[in-house]
Design an enzyme around this catalytic site. Sequence first.
Site, PDB file in Angstrom:
ATOM      1  N   ALA A 136     -42.317  87.335 -38.386  1.00  0.00           N
ATOM      2  CA  ALA A 136     -42.717  88.551 -37.676  1.00  0.00           C
ATOM      3  C   ALA A 136     -41.868  88.930 -36.470  1.00  0.00           C
ATOM      4  CB  ALA A 136     -44.176  88.416 -37.228  1.00  0.00           C
ATOM      5  N   ASP A 174     -44.140  83.161 -37.236  1.00  0.00           N
ATOM      6  CA  ASP A 174     -42.712  83.023 -36.994  1.00  0.00           C
ATOM      7  C   ASP A 174     -42.435  81.554 -36.731  1.00  0.00           C
ATOM      8  OD1 ASP A 174     -40.301  85.053 -36.555  1.00  0.00           O
ATOM      9  OD2 ASP A 174     -39.970  83.290 -35.306  1.00  0.00           O
ATOM     10  N   CYS A 222     -32.941  93.476 -43.502  1.00  0.00           N
ATOM     11  CA  CYS A 222     -32.041  94.394 -42.794  1.00  0.00           C
ATOM     12  C   CYS A 222     -30.612  94.102 -43.250  1.00  0.00           C
ATOM     13  CB  CYS A 222     -32.193  94.288 -41.287  1.00  0.00           C
ATOM     14  SG  CYS A 222     -31.988  92.620 -40.613  1.00  0.00           S
TER      15      CYS A 222
END
Length: 461
Positions: A284, A305, A406
């Site tokens: 996260a 995380d 990403c």
Amino acid sequence: MAEPTHSKQIALSDIILASAALVRDVQKGGSLSDLMPGVPAQSRPAVQSVTFHVMRRLGLARALKTALVPRKPPEPLLDALLQVALALLETATRHGEEGGEQRHEMDHEQDAAQSPRGEPVYAVHTVVDQAVNAAAGHRRLRNFKGMVNAVLRNFLRGREALLAEARQQPEACWNHPEWWVNTIRKAYPGQWRQVLSASDHPGPMTLRVNIRRKTVAALQAALAEAGIASSPLGAQGLVLETPRPVQAIPGFEEGWWSVQDASAQQAALLLAPEPGMRVLDACAAPGGKTAHLLELADIHLQALDADPVRLERIRQTLARLGLDGDHVKLAAADAADVGAWWDGEPFDLVLADVPCTASGIVRRHPDIRWLRRESDLRKTAELQRRIADALWQTVKPGGKLLYATCSVFPQEGEQQARAFAQRWPDATRLEAPGQILPLPEEGRQAGAYDGFFYALFAKNA
């Protein structure tokens, strides 16, 4: 993040020297995200501006330095200083050649103009003078100040021939490692040039409006009143005409908005949480997508995380936005190790924003291209597969999993999505953007979107 302009109190020679130290350390494997906080606060904006620019021109700077100094200098800092100075000098000469306003007479010669593509531009003589001063002012480099002067002046004398020769090399022509160039060229045969070129332009600063505290129209009006021009983008986005520090924008402490790229803003919208849903945000940090999910609906959210420090950043972000509470659970855990954190109750929605090479956000983190290796693709792809398979177990029948990276490399995007669908016959792929490329837009060299990939899967009931 905005790329700040230079301070008039900092000599360009000091900026060049600090940037050279960072460039040296990046080429040893260090990340600017870790290194930049070590730069003194007063000079950090100027050093960051120059260093980011050098990262975007490093392939060409390396090739020019090698042509001018075939034998690698004995001092790594000198090698990096020459690369920094050549990157700045190439930009200065190109800017003058293109007819821009070159700054030969200035009250503060260390102050940079800004080119249309957002580059720091100094007068040619200023770059040479200040690079020599940078060498002269460092105990390990002062004996090389004559060399620095000679190398830079040799570049100016042979500029056209040196540039033409250097650009025969793919790394120097595109300012990316050759393997990166080849991978993008194969993946996007009709768009590869635009994808690579777009990475050399800073991305715009985009805000995501916290609709629990402000409407998009109300925030845009508040920005306009403060003299900040913006334009709406998507459901909750505002793109600033000019990037600026977050503290200079109204509403940061009040939690009216967060900085988040337009591509990243699509994650929560694709999952479309509804009140009462049980939602998991795996991997996260830094928390932008976590907050967006909570802004959209009153849900029961668990955020994971592996890094406790990054998890604390999520906690701080949620507190600023007024989204912390009993309905949010944060845990430091490896998302793939389901048995260590999952209570066995399935989730309605799972966001798998998995680790990747970050090749899609290289315009905001220009050192990434020089830190990655081709072998990283295989390693990250295996990690992504392991996390996605583990998280699929936690999705309830009729629930959804959003796979996100990403990245612009198909090995981390479309190839992963197709393989996932083959491994899990109970997964139905739904409509989602797929690969988003960071392409320039009409009238703008920097498009609104970072490189991202999204694949949405529903678990058959």
